[in-house]
Design a protein around this motif. Sequence first.
Motif, mmCIF file in Angstrom:
data_model
loop_
_atom_site.group_PDB
_atom_site.id
_atom_site.type_symbol
_atom_site.label_atom_id
_atom_site.label_comp_id
_atom_site.label_asym_id
_atom_site.label_seq_id
_atom_site.Cartn_x
_atom_site.Cartn_y
_atom_site.Cartn_z
ATOM 1 N N ALA A 265 0.836 -1.208 0.000
ATOM 2 C CA ALA A 265 0.000 0.000 0.000
ATOM 3 C C ALA A 265 0.865 1.251 0.000
ATOM 4 O O ALA A 265 0.610 2.191 -0.751
ATOM 5 C CB ALA A 265 -0.926 -0.001 1.210
ATOM 6 N N LEU B 51 1.340 4.257 -3.109
ATOM 7 C CA LEU B 51 1.124 5.685 -2.898
ATOM 8 C C LEU B 51 2.386 6.506 -3.104
ATOM 9 O O LEU B 51 2.354 7.729 -2.985
ATOM 10 C CB LEU B 51 0.629 5.927 -1.462
ATOM 11 C CG LEU B 51 -0.741 5.386 -1.112
ATOM 12 C CD1 LEU B 51 -0.965 5.441 0.399
ATOM 13 C CD2 LEU B 51 -1.823 6.147 -1.848
ATOM 14 N N LEU C 141 -3.194 5.017 5.929
ATOM 15 C CA LEU C 141 -3.164 4.573 4.533
ATOM 16 C C LEU C 141 -4.518 4.819 3.850
ATOM 17 O O LEU C 141 -4.565 5.268 2.702
ATOM 18 C CB LEU C 141 -2.779 3.099 4.446
ATOM 19 C CG LEU C 141 -1.320 2.797 4.781
ATOM 20 C CD1 LEU C 141 -1.107 1.292 4.976
ATOM 21 C CD2 LEU C 141 -0.389 3.335 3.700
ATOM 22 N N GLU C 142 -5.598 4.551 4.556
ATOM 23 C CA GLU C 142 -6.924 4.790 3.985
ATOM 24 C C GLU C 142 -7.141 6.276 3.726
ATOM 25 O O GLU C 142 -7.699 6.649 2.683
ATOM 26 C CB GLU C 142 -8.002 4.232 4.909
ATOM 27 C CG GLU C 142 -8.046 2.715 4.906
ATOM 28 C CD GLU C 142 -8.988 2.120 5.937
ATOM 29 O OE1 GLU C 142 -9.367 0.953 5.748
ATOM 30 O OE2 GLU C 142 -9.336 2.804 6.923
ATOM 31 N N VAL D 249 -5.869 4.495 0.054
ATOM 32 C CA VAL D 249 -5.792 3.047 -0.097
ATOM 33 C C VAL D 249 -7.099 2.421 0.367
ATOM 34 O O VAL D 249 -7.689 2.845 1.351
ATOM 35 C CB VAL D 249 -4.606 2.467 0.719
ATOM 36 C CG1 VAL D 249 -4.666 0.951 0.787
ATOM 37 C CG2 VAL D 249 -3.296 2.912 0.124
ATOM 38 N N VAL E 153 -4.858 -4.874 -1.359
ATOM 39 C CA VAL E 153 -5.112 -3.445 -1.315
ATOM 40 C C VAL E 153 -5.210 -2.920 -2.737
ATOM 41 O O VAL E 153 -4.720 -3.533 -3.674
ATOM 42 C CB VAL E 153 -4.000 -2.658 -0.567
ATOM 43 C CG1 VAL E 153 -3.917 -3.071 0.882
ATOM 44 C CG2 VAL E 153 -2.646 -2.834 -1.241
ATOM 45 N N ARG E 154 -5.879 -1.781 -2.874
ATOM 46 C CA ARG E 154 -5.918 -1.072 -4.155
ATOM 47 C C ARG E 154 -6.087 0.397 -3.864
ATOM 48 O O ARG E 154 -6.485 0.789 -2.765
ATOM 49 C CB ARG E 154 -7.044 -1.579 -5.041
ATOM 50 C CG ARG E 154 -8.424 -1.320 -4.505
ATOM 51 C CD ARG E 154 -9.498 -1.813 -5.455
ATOM 52 N NE ARG E 154 -10.777 -1.848 -4.776
ATOM 53 C CZ ARG E 154 -11.709 -2.745 -4.985
ATOM 54 N NH1 ARG E 154 -11.510 -3.688 -5.881
ATOM 55 N NH2 ARG E 154 -12.843 -2.708 -4.336
ATOM 56 N N LEU E 155 -5.786 1.217 -4.828
ATOM 57 C CA LEU E 155 -5.965 2.652 -4.674
ATOM 58 C C LEU E 155 -7.406 2.998 -4.981
ATOM 59 O O LEU E 155 -8.013 2.451 -5.907
ATOM 60 C CB LEU E 155 -5.022 3.416 -5.596
ATOM 61 C CG LEU E 155 -3.528 3.195 -5.366
ATOM 62 C CD1 LEU E 155 -2.704 3.972 -6.368
ATOM 63 C CD2 LEU E 155 -3.147 3.582 -3.949
#
Length: 66
Positions: free
Chosen positions: A2, A6, A45-46, A50, A62-64
């Motif tokens: 993640a 980013l 991260l969120e 993420v 995870v993904r963006l």
Amino acid sequence: MARSGLSMGVRELAEAAGVSTNTITRLEKGEALKPRTLEAIQSALESAGVEFIPENGGGPGVRLKK
């Protein structure tokens, strides 16, 4: 994964999560961390974009966010 997606450095994530850089390094090595520490890192991260994906037969990921 993640953090890399980013283009976020260890120091940047540590600062955003309110933890030390050593804590991020320990996480990335797979060492156990306290649940509240993991929550702080996940939240940071969120907030950065993420999205955590639950296990769907292929394992969690995870993904963006769009």
